[in-house]
Design a protein around this motif. Structure first.
Motif, PDB file in Angstrom:
ATOM      1  N   LYS A 176      88.793  52.000  43.470  1.00 15.28           N
ATOM      2  CA  LYS A 176      87.770  52.659  44.421  1.00 15.28           C
ATOM      3  C   LYS A 176      88.546  53.839  45.012  1.00 15.28           C
ATOM      4  CE  LYS A 176      84.862  48.769  45.150  1.00 15.28           C
ATOM      5  NZ  LYS A 176      83.480  49.110  44.849  1.00 15.28           N
ATOM      6  N   ASP A 177      89.588  54.348  44.412  1.00 11.49           N
ATOM      7  CA  ASP A 177      90.433  55.458  44.905  1.00 11.49           C
ATOM      8  C   ASP A 177      90.867  55.266  46.341  1.00 11.49           C
ATOM      9  OD1 ASP A 177      89.850  57.136  42.724  1.00 11.49           O
ATOM     10  OD2 ASP A 177      87.890  57.531  43.651  1.00 11.49           O
ATOM     11  N   ALA A 178      91.352  53.938  46.522  1.00  8.47           N
ATOM     12  CA  ALA A 178      91.856  53.515  47.856  1.00  8.47           C
ATOM     13  C   ALA A 178      93.375  54.306  47.851  1.00  8.47           C
ATOM     14  CB  ALA A 178      92.016  52.081  47.874  1.00  8.47           C
ATOM     15  N   LEU A 179      93.790  54.607  49.114  1.00 11.19           N
ATOM     16  CA  LEU A 179      95.102  55.179  49.413  1.00 11.19           C
ATOM     17  C   LEU A 179      96.132  54.238  49.405  1.00 11.19           C
ATOM     18  CD1 LEU A 179      94.047  57.822  51.991  1.00 11.19           C
ATOM     19  CD2 LEU A 179      94.342  58.126  49.736  1.00 11.19           C
ATOM     20  N   GLY A 234      95.989  41.655  45.967  1.00 10.68           N
ATOM     21  CA  GLY A 234      96.184  42.994  46.942  1.00 10.68           C
ATOM     22  C   GLY A 234      94.899  43.428  47.400  1.00 10.68           C
ATOM     23  N   GLN A 235      94.928  43.569  48.775  1.00  8.66           N
ATOM     24  CA  GLN A 235      93.952  43.954  49.723  1.00  8.66           C
ATOM     25  C   GLN A 235      93.804  45.506  49.799  1.00  8.66           C
ATOM     26  OE1 GLN A 235      91.526  42.007  51.384  1.00  8.66           O
ATOM     27  NE2 GLN A 235      92.453  40.590  49.875  1.00  8.66           N
ATOM     28  N   ILE A 236      92.650  46.152  49.256  1.00  4.89           N
ATOM     29  CA  ILE A 236      92.375  47.450  49.648  1.00  4.89           C
ATOM     30  C   ILE A 236      91.340  47.689  50.785  1.00  4.89           C
ATOM     31  CG2 ILE A 236      92.678  48.008  47.003  1.00  4.89           C
ATOM     32  CD1 ILE A 236      89.641  48.161  46.701  1.00  4.89           C
ATOM     33  N   PRO A 237      91.311  48.809  51.164  1.00 12.40           N
ATOM     34  CA  PRO A 237      90.547  49.107  52.535  1.00 12.40           C
ATOM     35  C   PRO A 237      88.946  48.928  52.380  1.00 12.40           C
ATOM     36  CG  PRO A 237      91.349  50.831  51.621  1.00 12.40           C
ATOM     37  CD  PRO A 237      91.776  50.029  50.706  1.00 12.40           C
ATOM     38  N   GLY A 288      81.248  45.958  52.970  1.00 12.87           N
ATOM     39  CA  GLY A 288      81.671  46.265  51.597  1.00 12.87           C
ATOM     40  C   GLY A 288      82.080  47.654  51.294  1.00 12.87           C
ATOM     41  N   ASN A 289      81.945  48.656  52.376  1.00 15.22           N
ATOM     42  CA  ASN A 289      82.316  49.954  52.326  1.00 15.22           C
ATOM     43  C   ASN A 289      83.778  50.142  52.458  1.00 15.22           C
ATOM     44  OD1 ASN A 289      79.500  50.727  51.963  1.00 15.22           O
ATOM     45  ND2 ASN A 289      79.193  50.758  54.249  1.00 15.22           N
ATOM     46  N   MET A 290      83.984  51.367  51.915  1.00 11.85           N
ATOM     47  CA  MET A 290      85.785  51.827  52.093  1.00 11.85           C
ATOM     48  C   MET A 290      85.827  52.406  53.096  1.00 11.85           C
ATOM     49  SD  MET A 290      88.528  51.756  50.237  1.00 11.85           S
ATOM     50  CE  MET A 290      88.444  52.155  48.329  1.00 11.85           C
ATOM     51  N   ALA A 291      87.079  52.211  53.917  1.00 11.32           N
ATOM     52  CA  ALA A 291      87.436  52.893  55.227  1.00 11.32           C
ATOM     53  C   ALA A 291      87.661  54.349  54.788  1.00 11.32           C
ATOM     54  CB  ALA A 291      88.755  52.117  55.768  1.00 11.32           C
ATOM     55  N   GLU A 292      87.485  54.992  55.748  1.00 15.72           N
ATOM     56  CA  GLU A 292      87.440  56.660  55.709  1.00 15.72           C
ATOM     57  C   GLU A 292      88.716  57.025  54.949  1.00 15.72           C
ATOM     58  OE1 GLU A 292      88.142  59.126  59.307  1.00 15.72           O
ATOM     59  OE2 GLU A 292      86.880  57.362  60.170  1.00 15.72           O
ATOM     60  N   THR A 347     105.920  41.314  51.460  1.00 15.08           N
ATOM     61  CA  THR A 347     104.703  42.038  50.993  1.00 15.08           C
ATOM     62  C   THR A 347     105.120  43.022  50.066  1.00 15.08           C
ATOM     63  OG1 THR A 347     105.215  43.723  52.765  1.00 15.08           O
ATOM     64  CG2 THR A 347     103.880  41.933  53.361  1.00 15.08           C
ATOM     65  N   THR A 348     104.191  43.387  49.233  1.00 16.03           N
ATOM     66  CA  THR A 348     104.130  44.515  48.039  1.00 16.03           C
ATOM     67  C   THR A 348     103.244  45.285  48.503  1.00 16.03           C
ATOM     68  OG1 THR A 348     104.994  42.685  46.645  1.00 16.03           O
ATOM     69  CG2 THR A 348     104.514  44.925  45.851  1.00 16.03           C
ATOM     70  N   CYS A 349     103.632  46.572  48.856  1.00 14.98           N
ATOM     71  CA  CYS A 349     102.934  47.772  49.211  1.00 14.98           C
ATOM     72  C   CYS A 349     102.599  49.059  47.962  1.00 14.98           C
ATOM     73  CB  CYS A 349     103.169  48.446  50.477  1.00 14.98           C
ATOM     74  SG  CYS A 349     103.564  47.031  51.740  1.00 14.98           S
ATOM     75  N   PHE A 350     101.483  49.298  47.838  1.00 15.54           N
ATOM     76  CA  PHE A 350     101.271  50.349  46.921  1.00 15.54           C
ATOM     77  C   PHE A 350     100.689  51.558  47.580  1.00 15.54           C
ATOM     78  CE2 PHE A 350     100.779  46.065  45.150  1.00 15.54           C
ATOM     79  CZ  PHE A 350     101.468  46.234  44.134  1.00 15.54           C
ATOM     80  N   LEU A 351     101.066  52.609  47.433  1.00 19.89           N
ATOM     81  CA  LEU A 351     100.542  53.909  47.866  1.00 19.89           C
ATOM     82  C   LEU A 351     100.507  54.863  46.816  1.00 19.89           C
ATOM     83  CD1 LEU A 351     103.168  54.400  50.735  1.00 19.89           C
ATOM     84  CD2 LEU A 351     100.979  53.264  51.087  1.00 19.89           C
TER      85      LEU A 351
END
Length: 127
Positions: free
Chosen positions: A114-117, A32-35, A41-45, A76-80
């Motif tokens: 990392k609290d990704a959406l 799984g890829q997070i943003p 290495g920073n998270m997208a806004e 794909t498997t998508c997690f929201l």
């Protein structure tokens, strides 16, 4: 067993005990890829569209490292973390699959690293 670990600078490095992706036979199974930006290495806004774009670009980078494209993705498997973001997620996701999109599952979950959406994992076929 035919198993090759895929490691590339075109996607974020693993933040735990897992591989970015694994090639076995004619398939690639990507974690799984997070943003996370692969360079900084920073998270997208904290915006579902920007995070979805970053995730999809990370997937694209993983595939490019094996000379593949988004067209090679078969599932794909998508997690929201919030299904209220489903329409906005779909809007960006659809841009990466203008024709013949892969099979897909989308699930809502309580939280992501990392609290990704959003997080997306893929299976691709090598044709």
């Amino acid at each position: 067993m035919d198993k090759k670990i895929i490691k590339t600078h075109k996607a974020p490095q693993a933040i735990g005990p897992y591989s970015q992706a694994v090639k076995s036979g004619n398939f690639i199974f990507a974690s799984g890829q997070i943003p996370l930006d692969p360079v900084s290495g920073n998270m997208a806004e904290n915006d579902i569209k920007k995070q979805t774009e970053r995730v999809m670009e990370n997937i694209k980078g993983l595939l490019e490292s094996e000379n593949l494209t988004m067209a090679n993705i078969i599932k794909t498997t998508c997690f929201l973390t919030d299904m209220a973001n489903f329409a906005a997620f779909n809007e960006v996701y659809a841009e990466y699959f203008p024709e013949n999109p892969p099979a897909r599952s989308t699930v809502a979950i309580k939280s992501l690293p990392k609290d990704a959406l959003v997080e997306v994992e893929i299976i691709a076929v090598i044709s």
